[in-house]
Design a protein around this motif. Structure first.
Motif, short mmCIF file in Angstrom:
data_model
loop_
_atom_site.label_atom_id
_atom_site.label_comp_id
_atom_site.label_asym_id
_atom_site.label_seq_id
_atom_site.Cartn_x
_atom_site.Cartn_y
_atom_site.Cartn_z
N ILE A 26 39.54 32.36 39.19
CA ILE A 26 38.23 32.61 39.79
C ILE A 26 38.39 32.69 41.30
CG2 ILE A 26 35.88 31.74 40.04
CD1 ILE A 26 36.40 30.17 37.37
N GLY A 27 37.93 33.79 41.86
CA GLY A 27 38.10 33.97 43.31
C GLY A 27 36.83 34.47 43.97
N VAL A 37 44.71 27.12 45.99
CA VAL A 37 44.51 27.12 44.54
C VAL A 37 44.05 25.72 44.15
CG1 VAL A 37 45.58 27.41 42.27
CG2 VAL A 37 46.36 28.80 44.20
N SER A 38 43.01 25.66 43.33
CA SER A 38 42.55 24.36 42.84
C SER A 38 42.11 24.50 41.38
CB SER A 38 41.42 23.81 43.70
OG SER A 38 40.33 24.70 43.73
N ALA A 39 42.38 23.48 40.60
CA ALA A 39 41.97 23.49 39.20
C ALA A 39 40.46 23.33 39.12
CB ALA A 39 42.65 22.35 38.45
N VAL A 45 41.44 28.25 37.20
CA VAL A 45 41.76 27.86 38.58
C VAL A 45 40.92 28.70 39.52
CG1 VAL A 45 44.12 27.12 38.06
CG2 VAL A 45 43.69 29.48 38.78
N SER A 46 40.71 28.14 40.68
CA SER A 46 39.98 28.82 41.75
C SER A 46 41.01 29.16 42.83
CB SER A 46 38.90 27.88 42.29
OG SER A 46 38.24 28.46 43.38
N ILE A 47 40.98 30.41 43.32
CA ILE A 47 41.96 30.80 44.33
C ILE A 47 41.28 31.37 45.56
CG2 ILE A 47 43.78 31.27 42.64
CD1 ILE A 47 43.22 34.29 43.17
N ALA A 48 41.91 31.13 46.70
CA ALA A 48 41.46 31.71 47.97
C ALA A 48 41.74 33.22 47.93
CB ALA A 48 42.21 31.06 49.12
N PRO A 49 41.19 33.98 48.88
CA PRO A 49 41.45 35.42 48.89
C PRO A 49 42.95 35.73 48.73
CG PRO A 49 39.84 34.88 50.54
CD PRO A 49 40.34 33.56 49.99
N THR A 50 43.23 36.61 47.79
CA THR A 50 44.60 36.96 47.41
C THR A 50 44.67 38.48 47.27
OG1 THR A 50 44.76 34.89 46.18
CG2 THR A 50 46.38 36.58 45.65
N PRO A 51 45.74 39.11 47.75
CA PRO A 51 45.84 40.57 47.62
C PRO A 51 45.77 41.02 46.15
CG PRO A 51 47.52 39.72 49.11
CD PRO A 51 46.87 38.53 48.46
N PHE A 52 44.85 41.93 45.88
CA PHE A 52 44.69 42.42 44.51
C PHE A 52 45.95 43.10 43.99
CE2 PHE A 52 39.80 42.96 44.85
CZ PHE A 52 39.64 41.63 44.57
N GLY A 53 46.68 43.79 44.87
CA GLY A 53 47.89 44.47 44.45
C GLY A 53 48.93 43.52 43.89
#
Length: 161
Positions: A26-27, A37-39, A45-53
């Motif tokens: 979940i982002g 990243v946090s459970a 898990v929840s993630i901070a902005p991450t490159p979609f590629g």
């Protein structure tokens, strides 16, 4: 998907993930906390902005608002996409994804519910849908869209009206 009540939307997503029996990353605006990243639950898990590629090719499917950039990234990754449109061209992309056979019918944001989202999450596991998404992803990754667009525009400019 922006939300006036992110906590309520997070709860809806968590419940839909549990009901569908899937794992989730979940982002976006739904990311919680200061950690990258946090459970959230045992299966999410929840993630901070991450490159979609980088991220999307590592997923089994994507649920997104259906903006042109996110849609392109999911389709190029070769994964099925469930679109939850709420404005503008997102409704077009939701229909287009469904018409191409690489995603379930779009779920307009105003109709978003735990059951409806769980249905879309379950639909992303359909083997035929996944095969079509993989095939479309391969086609998109080898196409040189910019060169093709330049050729079309050049032809239009050079052709007398």
């Amino acid at each position: 998907m922006p939300s006036l009540d992110a906590a309520r939307l997070r709860a809806l997503v968590r419940e839909a993930v549990a009901r569908a029996g899937v794992r989730a990353v979940i982002g976006g605006v739904l990311h919680q906390g200061d950690e990258a990243v946090s459970a959230v639950t045992d299966t999410a898990v929840s993630i901070a902005p991450t490159p979609f590629g980088w991220l999307l090719p590592r997923t089994a499917g994507v649920v997104a608002h259906g903006g042109a950039g996110t849609t392109d990234a999911a389709l190029a990754a070769g994964v099925p996409l469930a679109v939850v449109p709420h404005m503008g061209d997102q409704f077009y992309w939701g229909r287009r994804v469904h018409d191409l056979g690489v995603g379930p019918a779009p779920l307009p944001r105003r109709d978003l519910s735990v059951d409806a989202l769980a249905d879309r999450l379950e639909a992303l596991a359909d083997p035929d849908l996944r095969d079509r998404a993989r095939m479309l992803g391969r086609q998109l990754r080898v196409e040189d869209g910019v060169s093709s667009a330049v050729e079309v525009i050049d032809e239009l400019v050079r052709t007398p009206a």
